[in-house]
Design a protein around this motif. Structure first.
Motif, PDB file in Angstrom:
ATOM      1  N   GLY A 384       0.798  -1.225   0.000  1.00 19.50           N
ATOM      2  CA  GLY A 384       0.000   0.000   0.000  1.00 19.50           C
ATOM      3  C   GLY A 384       0.823   1.263   0.000  1.00 19.50           C
ATOM      4  O   GLY A 384       0.370   2.314   0.457  1.00 19.50           O
ATOM      5  N   GLY A 385       2.057   1.190  -0.530  1.00 18.70           N
ATOM      6  CA  GLY A 385       2.960   2.344  -0.470  1.00 18.70           C
ATOM      7  C   GLY A 385       2.574   3.497  -1.373  1.00 18.70           C
ATOM      8  O   GLY A 385       3.023   4.626  -1.165  1.00 18.70           O
ATOM      9  N   LEU A 386       1.740   3.229  -2.393  1.00 14.70           N
ATOM     10  CA  LEU A 386       1.327   4.280  -3.321  1.00 14.70           C
ATOM     11  C   LEU A 386      -0.176   4.182  -3.538  1.00 14.70           C
ATOM     12  O   LEU A 386      -0.716   3.090  -3.734  1.00 14.70           O
ATOM     13  CB  LEU A 386       2.049   4.135  -4.661  1.00 14.70           C
ATOM     14  CG  LEU A 386       1.770   5.227  -5.701  1.00 14.70           C
ATOM     15  CD1 LEU A 386       2.452   6.533  -5.306  1.00 14.70           C
ATOM     16  CD2 LEU A 386       2.215   4.785  -7.090  1.00 14.70           C
ATOM     17  N   VAL A 387      -0.867   5.323  -3.505  1.00 16.42           N
ATOM     18  CA  VAL A 387      -2.311   5.372  -3.760  1.00 16.42           C
ATOM     19  C   VAL A 387      -2.536   6.073  -5.090  1.00 16.42           C
ATOM     20  O   VAL A 387      -2.064   7.196  -5.305  1.00 16.42           O
ATOM     21  CB  VAL A 387      -3.049   6.116  -2.634  1.00 16.42           C
ATOM     22  CG1 VAL A 387      -4.536   6.248  -2.973  1.00 16.42           C
ATOM     23  CG2 VAL A 387      -2.874   5.397  -1.305  1.00 16.42           C
ATOM     24  N   VAL A 388      -3.245   5.428  -5.981  1.00 17.56           N
ATOM     25  CA  VAL A 388      -3.647   6.045  -7.246  1.00 17.56           C
ATOM     26  C   VAL A 388      -5.083   6.556  -7.090  1.00 17.56           C
ATOM     27  O   VAL A 388      -5.969   5.824  -6.629  1.00 17.56           O
ATOM     28  CB  VAL A 388      -3.560   5.029  -8.408  1.00 17.56           C
ATOM     29  CG1 VAL A 388      -4.113   5.653  -9.691  1.00 17.56           C
ATOM     30  CG2 VAL A 388      -2.126   4.572  -8.611  1.00 17.56           C
ATOM     31  N   TYR A 389      -5.303   7.830  -7.452  1.00 24.02           N
ATOM     32  CA  TYR A 389      -6.631   8.422  -7.307  1.00 24.02           C
ATOM     33  C   TYR A 389      -7.017   9.170  -8.566  1.00 24.02           C
ATOM     34  O   TYR A 389      -6.156   9.499  -9.406  1.00 24.02           O
ATOM     35  CB  TYR A 389      -6.669   9.348  -6.085  1.00 24.02           C
ATOM     36  CG  TYR A 389      -5.935  10.662  -6.254  1.00 24.02           C
ATOM     37  CD1 TYR A 389      -6.637  11.845  -6.484  1.00 24.02           C
ATOM     38  CD2 TYR A 389      -4.545  10.733  -6.181  1.00 24.02           C
ATOM     39  CE1 TYR A 389      -5.993  13.059  -6.631  1.00 24.02           C
ATOM     40  CE2 TYR A 389      -3.876  11.936  -6.321  1.00 24.02           C
ATOM     41  CZ  TYR A 389      -4.596  13.096  -6.555  1.00 24.02           C
ATOM     42  OH  TYR A 389      -3.951  14.298  -6.710  1.00 24.02           O
ATOM     43  N   ASP A 390      -8.309   9.422  -8.707  1.00 26.78           N
ATOM     44  CA  ASP A 390      -8.780  10.182  -9.863  1.00 26.78           C
ATOM     45  C   ASP A 390      -9.210  11.594  -9.485  1.00 26.78           C
ATOM     46  O   ASP A 390      -9.097  12.523 -10.277  1.00 26.78           O
ATOM     47  CB  ASP A 390      -9.932   9.458 -10.561  1.00 26.78           C
ATOM     48  CG  ASP A 390     -11.106   9.178  -9.630  1.00 26.78           C
ATOM     49  OD1 ASP A 390     -10.947   9.357  -8.407  1.00 26.78           O
ATOM     50  OD2 ASP A 390     -12.177   8.766 -10.133  1.00 26.78           O
ATOM     51  N   ARG A 391      -9.707  11.770  -8.257  1.00 26.79           N
ATOM     52  CA  ARG A 391     -10.116  13.084  -7.800  1.00 26.79           C
ATOM     53  C   ARG A 391     -10.181  13.084  -6.278  1.00 26.79           C
ATOM     54  O   ARG A 391     -10.334  12.038  -5.645  1.00 26.79           O
ATOM     55  CB  ARG A 391     -11.477  13.489  -8.376  1.00 26.79           C
ATOM     56  CG  ARG A 391     -12.577  12.499  -8.091  1.00 26.79           C
ATOM     57  CD  ARG A 391     -13.899  12.943  -8.713  1.00 26.79           C
ATOM     58  NE  ARG A 391     -14.571  13.922  -7.854  1.00 26.79           N
ATOM     59  CZ  ARG A 391     -15.305  14.924  -8.297  1.00 26.79           C
ATOM     60  NH1 ARG A 391     -15.429  15.137  -9.595  1.00 26.79           N
ATOM     61  NH2 ARG A 391     -15.909  15.744  -7.461  1.00 26.79           N
ATOM     62  N   VAL A 392     -10.068  14.264  -5.705  1.00 26.79           N
ATOM     63  CA  VAL A 392     -10.228  14.429  -4.259  1.00 26.79           C
ATOM     64  C   VAL A 392     -11.703  14.694  -3.996  1.00 26.79           C
ATOM     65  O   VAL A 392     -12.246  15.721  -4.410  1.00 26.79           O
ATOM     66  CB  VAL A 392      -9.356  15.585  -3.721  1.00 26.79           C
ATOM     67  CG1 VAL A 392      -9.580  15.768  -2.223  1.00 26.79           C
ATOM     68  CG2 VAL A 392      -7.882  15.328  -4.010  1.00 26.79           C
ATOM     69  N   ASP A 393     -12.340  13.748  -3.340  1.00 24.71           N
ATOM     70  CA  ASP A 393     -13.761  13.889  -3.073  1.00 24.71           C
ATOM     71  C   ASP A 393     -14.049  14.459  -1.688  1.00 24.71           C
ATOM     72  O   ASP A 393     -15.150  14.977  -1.443  1.00 24.71           O
ATOM     73  CB  ASP A 393     -14.449  12.521  -3.181  1.00 24.71           C
ATOM     74  CG  ASP A 393     -14.404  11.971  -4.601  1.00 24.71           C
ATOM     75  OD1 ASP A 393     -14.879  12.660  -5.508  1.00 24.71           O
ATOM     76  OD2 ASP A 393     -13.883  10.857  -4.783  1.00 24.71           O
ATOM     77  N   HIS A 394     -13.087  14.353  -0.800  1.00 26.16           N
ATOM     78  CA  HIS A 394     -13.331  14.761   0.592  1.00 26.16           C
ATOM     79  C   HIS A 394     -11.997  15.147   1.209  1.00 26.16           C
ATOM     80  O   HIS A 394     -10.966  14.519   0.933  1.00 26.16           O
ATOM     81  CB  HIS A 394     -13.966  13.602   1.355  1.00 26.16           C
ATOM     82  CG  HIS A 394     -14.018  13.787   2.841  1.00 26.16           C
ATOM     83  ND1 HIS A 394     -14.742  14.799   3.452  1.00 26.16           N
ATOM     84  CD2 HIS A 394     -13.436  13.084   3.851  1.00 26.16           C
ATOM     85  CE1 HIS A 394     -14.614  14.693   4.756  1.00 26.16           C
ATOM     86  NE2 HIS A 394     -13.819  13.672   5.037  1.00 26.16           N
ATOM     87  N   VAL A 395     -12.000  16.183   2.023  1.00 29.13           N
ATOM     88  CA  VAL A 395     -10.814  16.614   2.753  1.00 29.13           C
ATOM     89  C   VAL A 395     -11.108  16.573   4.243  1.00 29.13           C
ATOM     90  O   VAL A 395     -12.128  17.120   4.697  1.00 29.13           O
ATOM     91  CB  VAL A 395     -10.355  18.029   2.335  1.00 29.13           C
ATOM     92  CG1 VAL A 395      -9.270  18.545   3.268  1.00 29.13           C
ATOM     93  CG2 VAL A 395      -9.846  18.017   0.903  1.00 29.13           C
ATOM     94  N   ALA A 396     -10.252  15.921   4.981  1.00 32.89           N
ATOM     95  CA  ALA A 396     -10.376  15.881   6.437  1.00 32.89           C
ATOM     96  C   ALA A 396      -9.269  16.724   7.047  1.00 32.89           C
ATOM     97  O   ALA A 396      -8.105  16.628   6.644  1.00 32.89           O
ATOM     98  CB  ALA A 396     -10.277  14.445   6.945  1.00 32.89           C
TER      99      ALA A 396
END
Length: 526
Positions: A384-396
């Motif tokens: 799990g060393g790298l996360v691939v994402y398409d968009r930021v849906d939520h910010v905490a």
């Protein structure tokens, strides 16, 4: 000397200056008998009553010696205090398994919200100080009972305060609570018996380190540790931050109880303290460092031996967006072989390479599978060393609830540090739910707003302080403030707002910050 100042002086002297040169040889047991046996009865086995029925961390014994000085007039030089704290922690300390649940208190991690596992103990103990402060000591039932008596003797109003006057406090405290403490945290334990007879790990050597500093970002580096005798060590650092800056440092440390690292280092131009824990096999060290005069400002610390097993200690950045090209640095030890991020993330070029790290330029396919994936270098992998994402849906905002304290006079302000953590919606397609995928800490713009109507009426945003730099809120000075007709000082109740730019689209997250009065009593374990 004022008792509070005397306590703080002793507390500072015992541990923070232990990182100086190793003291001259002193017979610690003889010193203990000379200074303590006049009050503590000597037992048939040669030990001392009460002292031999308690086990504590170095900070716990430090606080005990401070109390003995203030309450009973025990006179100790700074060197004698250092010798006694070391001896007591080594011979009457806590095993690694016993401190593990409460290391946040030893590491002075700010704005921790405790979750006590015993409601009665939380009510009777943690209403005045942290639950960790109780859990970081071991006593038999008789000693726990004596501690209850001590509390009533020193703080006689304890029975009449909130959460006490609604019940027969004394009867419960001296029966059910004492029994619960004795069963939960007894003096005798298999963990301590095994640890005190084990060979302690030796931290001398070279270490590969990594961590994160709120407001500054991730870093990697190298630490060199040289033995000076009697569990004292000289240390040198070189830290490289993800933003391209670097800092060097030198310092000294002491290892208590075979694994409790306490250090004092000049890192760049700042005086810092280190609270780390050595693993049982001696191949890993974890903890936190922080500024000597500002516990809230610091960073996480993780180190592995350079000559130990091949390891990946960090991946920076730890996330990549679909369709983008990204420069990724992997730090560790013994790294060799091809870099692989899995299908859809292709390595275009290796920019730098050594056994301690590799930097590559990689492209992420437009249709790359989303979510965390393993990072592999040769035969070494980080799950799990790298996360691939398409968009930021939520910010905490982390922490979601924080406290900062006003400054003034001889007491400096206590800032609060925040980070903005991006999340991608999970399988349910809704942002802000339990199945969201954590992307990681992201750059953000920071601001404040009134938390409620009262805060708006009192103009808390105007008076309580503001953000300075990336994620650091600096409180205002203490009052009185004549510009606030309904509020004597500059306290406030604020909403903290983090705005993350996701490809031109602003995504906001919010948290709460209480700006409150100064702290006057700040013991080593709060």
């Amino acid at each position: 000397m004022n008792p509070r100042k005397a306590f703080l002086y002793l507390a500072a002297a015992a541990l923070t200056t232990t990182a100086g040169a190793a003291q001259a040889e002193v017979d610690a047991e003889a010193l203990l008998m000379d200074r303590c046996a006049s009050c503590h009865e000597q037992l048939a086995d040669g030990g001392l009553k009460r002292i031999d029925h308690i086990r504590k961390t170095p900070e716990g014994w430090e606080m005990t010696l401070a109390r003995m000085s203030i309450w009973h007039g025990v006179r100790l030089t700074a060197d004698e205090r250092r010798v006694l704290v070391k001896h007591l922690a080594d011979t009457r300390g806590l095993a690694p398994e016993e401190t593990e649940p409460f290391r946040y208190a030893l590491e002075n991690r700010p704005n921790m919200v405790e979750a006590p596992d015993n409601e009665d103990l939380a009510t009777f103990c943690a209403r005045c100080h942290s639950y960790a402060r109780v859990g970081l000591q071991r006593r038999d039932e008789d000693e726990w009972l004596k501690l209850v008596h001590t509390h009533v003797g020193q703080w006689p109003t304890i029975e009449y305060q909130a959460m006490a006057r609604d019940r027969p406090w004394w009867d419960i405290a001296t029966s059910d609570i004492v029994q619960a403490l004795g069963e939960k945290w007894p003096h005798a334990s298999d963990a301590w018996d095994a640890w005190k007879n084990a060979d302690a790990p030796d931290p001398a050597g070279e270490w590969r380190i990594a961590g994160n500093q709120p407001g500054k970002g991730s870093y990697t580096g190298v630490m060199k540790v040289t033995a000076e005798g009697d569990d004292h060590f000289a240390v040198s650092y070189r830290l490289n931050y993800a933003d391209g800056s670097f800092v060097d440092g030198t310092g000294r440390s002491v290892v208590y109880t075979g694994y409790e690292w306490r250090g004092s280092t000049i890192l760049g131009e700042r005086d810092v303290r280190e609270v780390f824990a050595l693993s049982k096999d001696g191949n890993e060290m974890t903890g936190r460092w922080y500024l000597a005069d500002e516990r809230e400002t610091g960073g996480d610390f993780h180190a592995v031996r350079m000559d130990g097993p091949a390891r990946i200690v960090s991946v920076s950045p730890a996330y990549a967006k679909q369709g983008e090209k990204v420069r990724i640095t992997i730090a560790g030890t013994g790294l060799g072989g091809d870099v692989d991020f899995g299908h859809g993330v292709e390595v275009q070029e290796v920019l730098e390479r050594s056994p301690q790290g590799v930097t590559v330029l990689a492209t992420v396919a437009d249709d790359c599978q989303l979510g965390p994936r393993d990072v592999t270098v040769g035969g070494t992998s980080a799950g799990g060393g790298l996360v691939v994402y398409d968009r930021v849906d939520h910010v905490a905002v982390e922490p979601g609830f924080a406290i900062a304290r006003l400054g003034g006079g001889t007491t400096p302000a206590v800032p609060a540090w925040f980070e903005a953590v991006g999340y991608m919606a999970g399988p349910d397609g809704e942002a802000g739910t339990d199945d969201d995928v954590r992307i990681g800490v992201m750059p953000a713009e920071w601001s404040t707003a009134p938390f409620d109507e009262v805060a708006e009426m009192l103009e808390d945003v105007r008076h309580a302080g503001g953000f300075q730099g990336s994620g650091m809120f600096m409180p205002a000075s203490a009052g009185p403030n004549p510009a606030r007709p309904y509020q004597a000082n500059n306290a406030g109740n604020l909403q903290v707002v983090a705005s993350v730019d996701d490809g031109g689209r602003s995504v906001e997250g919010v948290g709460q910050l209480i700006v409150t009065v100064q702290r006057w009593n700040d013991p080593p374990i709060r």
